[in-house]
Design a protein around this motif. Sequence first.
Motif, PDB file in Angstrom:
ATOM      1  N   GLY A  13       0.796  -1.210   0.000  1.00 58.30           N
ATOM      2  CA  GLY A  13       0.000   0.000   0.000  1.00 58.30           C
ATOM      3  C   GLY A  13       0.828   1.258   0.000  1.00 58.30           C
ATOM      4  N   GLY A  14       2.107   1.143  -0.410  1.00 58.40           N
ATOM      5  CA  GLY A  14       2.992   2.309  -0.401  1.00 58.40           C
ATOM      6  C   GLY A  14       3.910   2.265   0.788  1.00 58.40           C
ATOM      7  N   GLY A  15       5.199   2.496   0.560  1.00 60.92           N
ATOM      8  CA  GLY A  15       6.159   2.410   1.649  1.00 60.92           C
ATOM      9  C   GLY A  15       5.881   3.434   2.735  1.00 60.92           C
ATOM     10  N   GLU A  16       5.490   4.645   2.323  1.00 62.81           N
ATOM     11  CA  GLU A  16       5.220   5.684   3.309  1.00 62.81           C
ATOM     12  C   GLU A  16       4.017   5.333   4.160  1.00 62.81           C
ATOM     13  OE1 GLU A  16       4.460  10.526   3.455  1.00 62.81           O
ATOM     14  OE2 GLU A  16       4.817   9.469   1.552  1.00 62.81           O
ATOM     15  N   HIS A  17       2.974   4.768   3.548  1.00 64.33           N
ATOM     16  CA  HIS A  17       1.792   4.375   4.303  1.00 64.33           C
ATOM     17  C   HIS A  17       2.133   3.257   5.284  1.00 64.33           C
ATOM     18  CE1 HIS A  17      -2.340   3.352   5.261  1.00 64.33           C
ATOM     19  NE2 HIS A  17      -2.069   2.099   4.936  1.00 64.33           N
ATOM     20  N   PHE A  18       2.925   2.290   4.865  1.00 55.00           N
ATOM     21  CA  PHE A  18       3.315   1.182   5.740  1.00 55.00           C
ATOM     22  C   PHE A  18       4.113   1.691   6.927  1.00 55.00           C
ATOM     23  CE2 PHE A  18       6.649  -1.908   6.859  1.00 55.00           C
ATOM     24  CZ  PHE A  18       5.858  -2.935   7.338  1.00 55.00           C
ATOM     25  N   TRP A  19       5.074   2.595   6.672  1.00 58.12           N
ATOM     26  CA  TRP A  19       5.902   3.098   7.759  1.00 58.12           C
ATOM     27  C   TRP A  19       5.089   3.935   8.738  1.00 58.12           C
ATOM     28  CZ3 TRP A  19      10.583   1.810   9.353  1.00 58.12           C
ATOM     29  CH2 TRP A  19      11.193   2.621  10.319  1.00 58.12           C
ATOM     30  N   ASN A  20       4.218   4.795   8.245  1.00 61.12           N
ATOM     31  CA  ASN A  20       3.390   5.620   9.126  1.00 61.12           C
ATOM     32  C   ASN A  20       2.433   4.785   9.951  1.00 61.12           C
ATOM     33  OD1 ASN A  20       4.604   7.947   8.145  1.00 61.12           O
ATOM     34  ND2 ASN A  20       3.045   8.265   6.565  1.00 61.12           N
ATOM     35  N   LEU A  21       2.051   3.628   9.434  1.00 64.60           N
ATOM     36  CA  LEU A  21       1.132   2.764  10.167  1.00 64.60           C
ATOM     37  C   LEU A  21       1.820   2.094  11.342  1.00 64.60           C
ATOM     38  CD1 LEU A  21      -1.723   1.456  10.231  1.00 64.60           C
ATOM     39  CD2 LEU A  21      -0.783  -0.370   8.799  1.00 64.60           C
ATOM     40  N   VAL A  22       3.057   1.670  11.165  1.00 61.47           N
ATOM     41  CA  VAL A  22       3.748   0.899  12.196  1.00 61.47           C
ATOM     42  C   VAL A  22       4.608   1.798  13.081  1.00 61.47           C
ATOM     43  CG1 VAL A  22       5.270  -1.067  12.594  1.00 61.47           C
ATOM     44  CG2 VAL A  22       3.738  -1.066  10.627  1.00 61.47           C
ATOM     45  N   TRP A  23       5.234   2.820  12.503  1.00 63.00           N
ATOM     46  CA  TRP A  23       6.121   3.710  13.256  1.00 63.00           C
ATOM     47  C   TRP A  23       5.660   5.160  13.053  1.00 63.00           C
ATOM     48  CZ3 TRP A  23       7.787  -0.486  10.525  1.00 63.00           C
ATOM     49  CH2 TRP A  23       8.459  -1.469  11.250  1.00 63.00           C
ATOM     50  N   PRO A  24       4.575   5.571  13.672  1.00 60.87           N
ATOM     51  CA  PRO A  24       4.057   6.925  13.420  1.00 60.87           C
ATOM     52  C   PRO A  24       4.928   8.036  13.998  1.00 60.87           C
ATOM     53  CG  PRO A  24       2.809   5.856  15.165  1.00 60.87           C
ATOM     54  CD  PRO A  24       3.739   4.819  14.617  1.00 60.87           C
ATOM     55  N   ASP A  25       5.831   7.725  14.933  1.00 59.67           N
ATOM     56  CA  ASP A  25       6.641   8.763  15.566  1.00 59.67           C
ATOM     57  C   ASP A  25       7.930   9.048  14.812  1.00 59.67           C
ATOM     58  OD1 ASP A  25       7.441   6.196  16.163  1.00 59.67           O
ATOM     59  OD2 ASP A  25       8.370   6.740  18.076  1.00 59.67           O
ATOM     60  N   GLU A  27       9.738  10.153  11.211  1.00 60.05           N
ATOM     61  CA  GLU A  27       9.455  10.809   9.941  1.00 60.05           C
ATOM     62  C   GLU A  27      10.706  10.853   9.080  1.00 60.05           C
ATOM     63  OE1 GLU A  27       7.977  14.644  10.836  1.00 60.05           O
ATOM     64  OE2 GLU A  27       6.070  13.940  11.678  1.00 60.05           O
ATOM     65  N   GLY A  28      10.489  11.061   7.775  1.00 56.64           N
ATOM     66  CA  GLY A  28      11.595  11.252   6.858  1.00 56.64           C
ATOM     67  C   GLY A  28      12.236   9.979   6.363  1.00 56.64           C
ATOM     68  N   LEU A  29      11.500   8.865   6.350  1.00 54.94           N
ATOM     69  CA  LEU A  29      12.035   7.593   5.867  1.00 54.94           C
ATOM     70  C   LEU A  29      11.163   7.058   4.745  1.00 54.94           C
ATOM     71  CD1 LEU A  29      13.105   5.705   9.123  1.00 54.94           C
ATOM     72  CD2 LEU A  29      14.593   6.693   7.399  1.00 54.94           C
ATOM     73  N   ALA A  47      16.722   7.235   4.310  1.00 52.48           N
ATOM     74  CA  ALA A  47      16.272   8.557   4.741  1.00 52.48           C
ATOM     75  C   ALA A  47      16.083   9.463   3.538  1.00 52.48           C
ATOM     76  CB  ALA A  47      17.269   9.163   5.724  1.00 52.48           C
ATOM     77  N   ARG A  48      15.124  10.389   3.638  1.00 49.93           N
ATOM     78  CA  ARG A  48      14.814  11.291   2.535  1.00 49.93           C
ATOM     79  C   ARG A  48      15.273  12.716   2.783  1.00 49.93           C
ATOM     80  NH1 ARG A  48       8.493  10.316   1.793  1.00 49.93           N
ATOM     81  NH2 ARG A  48       8.631  10.755   4.021  1.00 49.93           N
ATOM     82  N   GLN A  49      15.937  12.966   3.877  1.00 50.35           N
ATOM     83  CA  GLN A  49      16.379  14.328   4.164  1.00 50.35           C
ATOM     84  C   GLN A  49      17.497  14.739   3.215  1.00 50.35           C
ATOM     85  OE1 GLN A  49      17.734  14.292   8.209  1.00 50.35           O
ATOM     86  NE2 GLN A  49      18.962  12.458   7.948  1.00 50.35           N
ATOM     87  N   GLN A  50      17.508  16.004   2.839  1.00 49.67           N
ATOM     88  CA  GLN A  50      18.473  16.514   1.882  1.00 49.67           C
ATOM     89  C   GLN A  50      19.745  17.021   2.545  1.00 49.67           C
ATOM     90  OE1 GLN A  50      17.972  16.167  -1.384  1.00 49.67           O
ATOM     91  NE2 GLN A  50      16.007  15.198  -0.892  1.00 49.67           N
ATOM     92  N   THR A  51      19.660  17.460   3.775  1.00 46.26           N
ATOM     93  CA  THR A  51      20.820  17.976   4.490  1.00 46.26           C
ATOM     94  C   THR A  51      20.835  17.415   5.902  1.00 46.26           C
ATOM     95  OG1 THR A  51      19.630  19.939   5.276  1.00 46.26           O
ATOM     96  CG2 THR A  51      20.804  20.130   3.171  1.00 46.26           C
TER      97      THR A  51
END
Length: 201
Positions: A13-25, A27-29, A47-51
Amino acid sequence: MTRDVRYPAWCLGGGEHFWNLVWPDVEGLAVDSVGVVGDVVWIGLHARQQTVTCPSCGVPASRVHSMYTRRLADRPLGGRRVLLRLRIRRFFCDNGLCSRPTVAEQVNHLTAPYQRRTLAVARMVQAIGLAVGGRADARLVSYLPVRASRDVIVREVQRLPDPPSGQVTVLGIDEFAFRRGATRRRSSPGSIPSSVTRREP
């Protein structure tokens, strides 16, 4: 029977949706893949952070130096152990006055430098060590889908900050033996100053 099943992130269902479901605290992965090998769930992510900010000088860094993969033990999922394959980038610190040439990125609420487990697992191990203590905590962990030896539990408890202490009105000295069965004649006992009124060191 050992199963080796791998799923791309879009199957969940989308990597972001899966991560937010299991690890809501956290962000940025971004989740790249999920696999089940025996009783272990492997999750590949980056990780998706640019800096990142250099911990020594505080200057933001954006030029990538290299990449490597960290393996982190995370909280159990469905009764299975969870291991994260986290792709980490190392950045150049462009501050010429800084003593740190490169900076490895960290994920808030998930990673800590030089650790092989997530912060959530570290809190679990610390809670077990404080509640049980001694060799019993290592035996208890062996029945849980979390791997931690007695030495690991002791180190995690030692990382906890000392509780705030107020004014001591009555000071006591508690003595203990470094070895079981040791007497004062055989070895020097240890001493711990403690507050008699609060009954704590």
